[in-house]
Design an enzyme around this catalytic site. Structure first.
Site, PDB file in Angstrom:
ATOM      1  N   HIS A 192       0.937  -1.048   0.110  1.00 43.14           N
ATOM      2  CA  HIS A 192       0.025   0.143  -0.038  1.00 43.14           C
ATOM      3  C   HIS A 192       0.891   1.163   0.014  1.00 43.14           C
ATOM      4  O   HIS A 192       0.676   2.113  -0.835  1.00 43.14           O
ATOM      5  CB  HIS A 192      -0.929  -0.183   1.206  1.00 43.14           C
ATOM      6  CG  HIS A 192      -2.115   1.203   1.131  1.00 43.14           C
ATOM      7  ND1 HIS A 192      -1.548   2.366   1.261  1.00 43.14           N
ATOM      8  CD2 HIS A 192      -3.309   0.875   0.770  1.00 43.14           C
ATOM      9  CE1 HIS A 192      -2.705   3.109   1.207  1.00 43.14           C
ATOM     10  NE2 HIS A 192      -3.743   2.230   0.638  1.00 43.14           N
ATOM     11  N   GLU A 223       0.816   3.963  -2.834  1.00 43.15           N
ATOM     12  CA  GLU A 223       1.448   5.302  -2.480  1.00 43.15           C
ATOM     13  C   GLU A 223       2.978   5.064  -2.117  1.00 43.15           C
ATOM     14  O   GLU A 223       3.345   3.940  -1.917  1.00 43.15           O
ATOM     15  CB  GLU A 223       0.682   5.808  -1.286  1.00 43.15           C
ATOM     16  CG  GLU A 223      -0.719   5.989  -1.634  1.00 43.15           C
ATOM     17  CD  GLU A 223      -1.567   6.381  -0.591  1.00 43.15           C
ATOM     18  OE1 GLU A 223      -1.117   7.023   0.346  1.00 43.15           O
ATOM     19  OE2 GLU A 223      -2.890   6.395  -0.638  1.00 43.15           O
ATOM     20  N   HIS A 255      -7.706  -2.712  -3.859  1.00 43.92           N
ATOM     21  CA  HIS A 255      -6.527  -2.266  -4.509  1.00 43.92           C
ATOM     22  C   HIS A 255      -6.153  -3.445  -5.464  1.00 43.92           C
ATOM     23  O   HIS A 255      -5.694  -3.180  -6.519  1.00 43.92           O
ATOM     24  CB  HIS A 255      -5.668  -1.872  -3.510  1.00 43.92           C
ATOM     25  CG  HIS A 255      -5.663  -0.654  -2.982  1.00 43.92           C
ATOM     26  ND1 HIS A 255      -5.850   0.566  -3.726  1.00 43.92           N
ATOM     27  CD2 HIS A 255      -5.725  -0.022  -1.633  1.00 43.92           C
ATOM     28  CE1 HIS A 255      -5.692   1.499  -2.849  1.00 43.92           C
ATOM     29  NE2 HIS A 255      -5.638   1.159  -1.501  1.00 43.92           N
TER      30      HIS A 255
END
Length: 314
Positions: A192, A223, A255
């Site tokens: 993530h 990110e 995601h």
């Protein structure tokens, strides 16, 4: 008038009675340790587990949570196991669907109602970024709001912090793909990450541990500092043809199903295909990988971070 011949018999009777009393006393003393042990067991405080995750509303992704729940119930068979999701958006969505899951305060309150005296709060985060910091603050605030409600509240650390953690996880993840991934196939793990780079150093250490075990394992993040463009350059430099995609997240949620393996042209799978790679998606959250749930159990057992007590001064 006393009879001289009676004296020996009288002395013998008194001696017999003394022996009997001594034997009874010895038996009573022998039983004391067992009774003390039983008393100590009866006094042992009842433990309870609070498992804290960001949460998911994707039904297919909940397999990771079920596997984790099973591992904790096996490790603490006589203790209540309660779940808390930190995402208010997910909690509201699940409540509308009739599948409510509470937050941290609700979870601690439930354990108090269950008669728990010692709580083990276990983070199900992969790395200690902003989400873990928020979890710790929320637990501390609740402990301060309800002083004396629990004897102890231990906070278990996230999955990946130490070199040993990274090596264990690498072994588990690579072992789960053995027999499916062929020699020369790359494995790309999507983490993530965090916009401001928190946990970047842990990510780099994890990446190093994976590549020590297998040089064709690559990690990038949604990110944070490890971008898709860097990933693409690494894959080209290693001249790989086939790429396996897998989330480095507890669950294979939004995601994984959209950003990683979705059909949209901006997903990693679509961009890799457009760059000429063959792509295989392994939509399995870390919680579903054999061995990972037990890593969280170990962290919960090892925790000595009691949030009801002031930190020890050095």
């Amino acid at each position: 008038m006393s009879c001289a011949r009676c004296f020996p018999h009288s002395r013998f009777s008194r001696f017999s009675r003394l022996l009997a009393l001594t034997a009874l006393l010895l038996l009573a003393l022998a039983a004391l340790p067992a009774q003390a042990a039983e008393a100590d067991a009866a006094k042992a405080p009842r433990e309870g587990i609070l498992l804290v995750a960001f949460g998911t509303s994707v039904p297919e992704a909940e397999a990771a949570f079920r596997a984790t729940d099973k591992a904790f119930r096996a490790a603490w068979p006589d203790s209540p196991v309660v779940w808390a999701y930190t995402s208010q958006i997910i909690r509201k969505k699940l409540a509308r669907e009739g599948r409510p899951v509470g937050g941290i305060a609700a979870g601690l309150a439930q354990l108090a109602r269950d008669g728990v005296e010692v709580v083990r709060v276990q983070s199900l985060h992969v790395m200690a970024g902003e989400e873990f910091a928020s979890l710790a603050r929320a637990v501390l605030l609740d402990v301060a709001k309800h002083p004396g409600r629990f004897r102890a509240v231990y906070l278990g650390r996230p999955l990946l912090e130490s070199r040993a953690d990274a090596q264990d996880v690498a072994r588990d993840v690579l072992g789960a793909l053995a027999g499916r991934r062929q020699p020369g196939d790359a494995l790309v793990l999507m983490g993530h990450g965090q916009e401001k780079g928190r946990a970047d150093l842990v990510l780099e250490g994890t990446r190093s541990a994976f590549q020590t075990s297998d040089p064709l394992v690559f990690i990038a993040t949604v990110e944070g500092s490890r971008s898709f463009d860097e990933l693409l350059a690494e894959l080209r430099a290693h001249k790989v043809r086939r790429v396996w995609l897998q989330p480095l997240m507890l669950v294979a949620g939004d995601h994984a199903r959209n950003d990683l393996a979705g059909e949209e042209e901006d997903s990693w799978a679509s961009r890799l295909k457009a760059a000429g790679f063959e792509v295989e998606a392994n939509l399995v959250g870390l919680g579903e990988v054999p061995g990972i749930a037990e890593r969280f159990v170990e962290h919960a057992r090892e925790s000595e971070d009691d949030l009801t007590r002031e930190p020890r001064k050095e």
